[in-house]
Scaffold this motif. Structure first.
Motif, mmCIF file in Angstrom:
data_model
loop_
_atom_site.group_PDB
_atom_site.id
_atom_site.type_symbol
_atom_site.label_atom_id
_atom_site.label_comp_id
_atom_site.label_asym_id
_atom_site.label_seq_id
_atom_site.Cartn_x
_atom_site.Cartn_y
_atom_site.Cartn_z
ATOM 1 N N TYR A 1 -0.818 -3.024 -0.471
ATOM 2 C CA TYR A 1 -1.849 -2.405 0.380
ATOM 3 C C TYR A 1 -1.691 -2.973 1.673
ATOM 4 O O TYR A 1 -2.297 -2.272 2.791
ATOM 5 N N ASP B 1 -0.569 -0.165 -7.413
ATOM 6 C CA ASP B 1 -1.897 0.125 -6.989
ATOM 7 C C ASP B 1 -2.988 0.129 -7.886
ATOM 8 O O ASP B 1 -3.307 1.094 -8.652
ATOM 9 N N GLU C 1 -5.951 -0.435 -7.428
ATOM 10 C CA GLU C 1 -7.494 0.354 -7.039
ATOM 11 C C GLU C 1 -7.315 1.671 -7.068
ATOM 12 O O GLU C 1 -8.202 2.494 -6.895
ATOM 13 N N ARG D 1 -5.769 3.633 -5.265
ATOM 14 C CA ARG D 1 -6.082 4.843 -4.113
ATOM 15 C C ARG D 1 -5.001 6.031 -3.881
ATOM 16 O O ARG D 1 -5.177 6.849 -3.512
#
Length: 182
Positions: free
Chosen positions: A40, A72, A74, A76
């Motif tokens: 990130y 990743d 999250e 995204r």
């Protein structure tokens, strides 16, 4: 916190010396072979590269983002996938091709990501015949599915690839695509 060596690699990707750039690129490929904790910290920069005027940045941005999908949590990648997929249709064919050859790696991040990639591959395979070099595009997708299968041993991937190969009407290309799976 991003490791200083990763910062150095990113700086070296922009070096004047092409050998330094190439070495940095190869090191980034090696680094992103496994899950990393700094994804990130470079994610937004790589997203910006997807639309950069420099085709090398677009290509690298796409290849690295695809590889960072495994890092990743999250998810995204779902928001950014349209921009990433867009590079597979870049006006500069070599950039488009490098991006397309890397995008299968998104599918390594999980079941949902695999579904996303397979859907995009199937749609593109069915609808790319108006594109220049469409047989190469199809070949790259079939080869990418083979790489994904080799990493996961997921029979669904093999079935999808074989199903796509069957729609190829030209026996020369159908045989070429099948040769990937022998």
């Amino acid at each position: 916190m991003i490791d200083r060596s990763i910062k150095t690699l990113f700086n070296n990707l922009e070096a004047k010396d092409k050998d330094v750039q190439y070495e940095a690129f190869n090191q980034m490929i090696a680094e992103t072979e496994k899950e990393v904790d700094w994804a990130y910290e470079v994610w937004d920069q790589l997203k910006e590269w997807l639309i950069d005027k420099d085709n090398h940045r677009r290509s690298r941005g796409a290849q690295f983002l695809a590889r960072l999908a495994i890092s990743d949590p999250e998810k995204r990648i779902f928001n950014d996938f349209p921009a990433l997929w867009g590079v597979t249709k870049d006006p500069k064919f070599v950039t488009a091709r490098h991006s397309l050859q890397a995008i299968w790696r998104v599918a390594l991040a999980g079941e949902e990501q695999k579904k996303l990639v397979l859907e995009h591959f199937a749609d593109r395979f069915h609808n790319c015949t108006d594109e220049k070099n469409y047989t190469l595009i199809r070949f790259d997708m079939i080869q990418s599915l083979k790489k994904l299968y080799d990493k996961t041993n997921d029979e669904e991937i093999k079935e999808k690839a074989l199903e796509l190969i069957e729609i190829e009407e030209d026996s020369k290309y159908r045989n070429k695509y099948m040769s990937v799976w022998k």
